[in-house]
Write an enzyme that holds these catalytic residues in place. Sequence first.
Site, short mmCIF file in Angstrom:
data_model
loop_
_atom_site.label_atom_id
_atom_site.label_comp_id
_atom_site.label_asym_id
_atom_site.label_seq_id
_atom_site.Cartn_x
_atom_site.Cartn_y
_atom_site.Cartn_z
N CYS A 1 -17.49 7.07 0.06
CA CYS A 1 -17.04 6.07 1.03
C CYS A 1 -16.54 6.74 2.31
O CYS A 1 -15.74 7.68 2.27
CB CYS A 1 -15.92 5.23 0.39
N ASP B 1 0.82 -1.21 0.00
CA ASP B 1 0.00 0.00 0.00
C ASP B 1 0.86 1.26 0.00
O ASP B 1 0.53 2.25 0.66
CB ASP B 1 -0.92 -0.01 1.23
#
Length: 373
Positions: A227, A146
């Site tokens: 989101c 990530d």
Amino acid sequence: MTTVFDWDQLARDIKRWGRELGFQQVGITDTDLAQQERALQAWLAKGYQGDMQWMGEHGNKRTRPSDLIPGTLRVISARMDYLPGDTQLIKILKSPTKAYFSRYALGRDYHKLIRKRLATLGQKIEAALPDELKPQGEQQMRAFTDSAPVAEKPLAAKAGLGWTGKHTLILNDKAGSWFFLGELYSYLPLPIDVSQQPNRCGDCTACLKVCPTDAFPEPYTLDARRCISYLTIEHKGAIAEEFREPMGNRVFGCDDCQAICPWNKYAQATVETDFLPRHGLDNPDLLALFEWDETTFLKNTEGSAIRRIGFERWQRNLAIGLGNAPTQPDIIAALTRALGQVSPMVDEHIHWALQQQANPTRRRRRKIKQPIS
């Protein structure tokens, strides 16, 4: 003379070494992500990335590993469980005076831990090679988690670690989805794992229906702009009012789509002590956190993924949580004291929160349902 080397044995060793280093599963795949590249471009064209402009930067490096690290032939994908054994997830979400943090963020920041373990795996691999096959020139093994333009989830699915669920996360039929992913880019012609997990979502749409902000325009597609994880972590400005009540007490991220997923009944508790909760953030009071000053925030989030949002967004998110809490004099007093002592952006959210506190007939926010078992 051509070196004869047992690549199949090395692949088996890699998976064994990965388990010894704390990964629950390791898979190997090639670098062909042409199909995923087209899907990414279509997603970006719709603007679903919001402020995450980095999702469209770096050309095609995200879906063409050899463009990022020249010479990459294979990607070693690994997963590591992060869910603590007793997270009280539903209890906290249903306690409006408590603050909810995504379960992945309760312990130490995972980036360094996983990259270090993957780097160690790379060293083990190279140590096992005969001199003729050791890296030459620009050849190298690079570890990621990530932290770079890497298509982590598509690579994990290709490597057999799971399938892409309707909520866009990787699901594993023996472990659910509460795990981190990491990758080791390799120049070695390792045998790939051709056995992939089939999609087992079936007709289930629980994850889509439970989303507090309706962030899924269709299955397998996330509109990040809606989101809560994006809004509380990535988004730097004011949060649109339409999302504030649905956010409830979620201060950093959102796990609703994972919590409701029936496959997570197979999730395993983490064995990594670094991922266990720190500073009581698994069951904190919104008001107590809101009264932290910046020094306290920095001290208590040292080594945590939470620190990346900075103090301003921390205050913004907590103000929304307090606005959604039951009307209480202590909350009103704390919000009032903070007015003018924070940034104009946070002030805006405090004003909204005070209006909410003054309105006892405000509609009830949507709450997460019980997980399927």
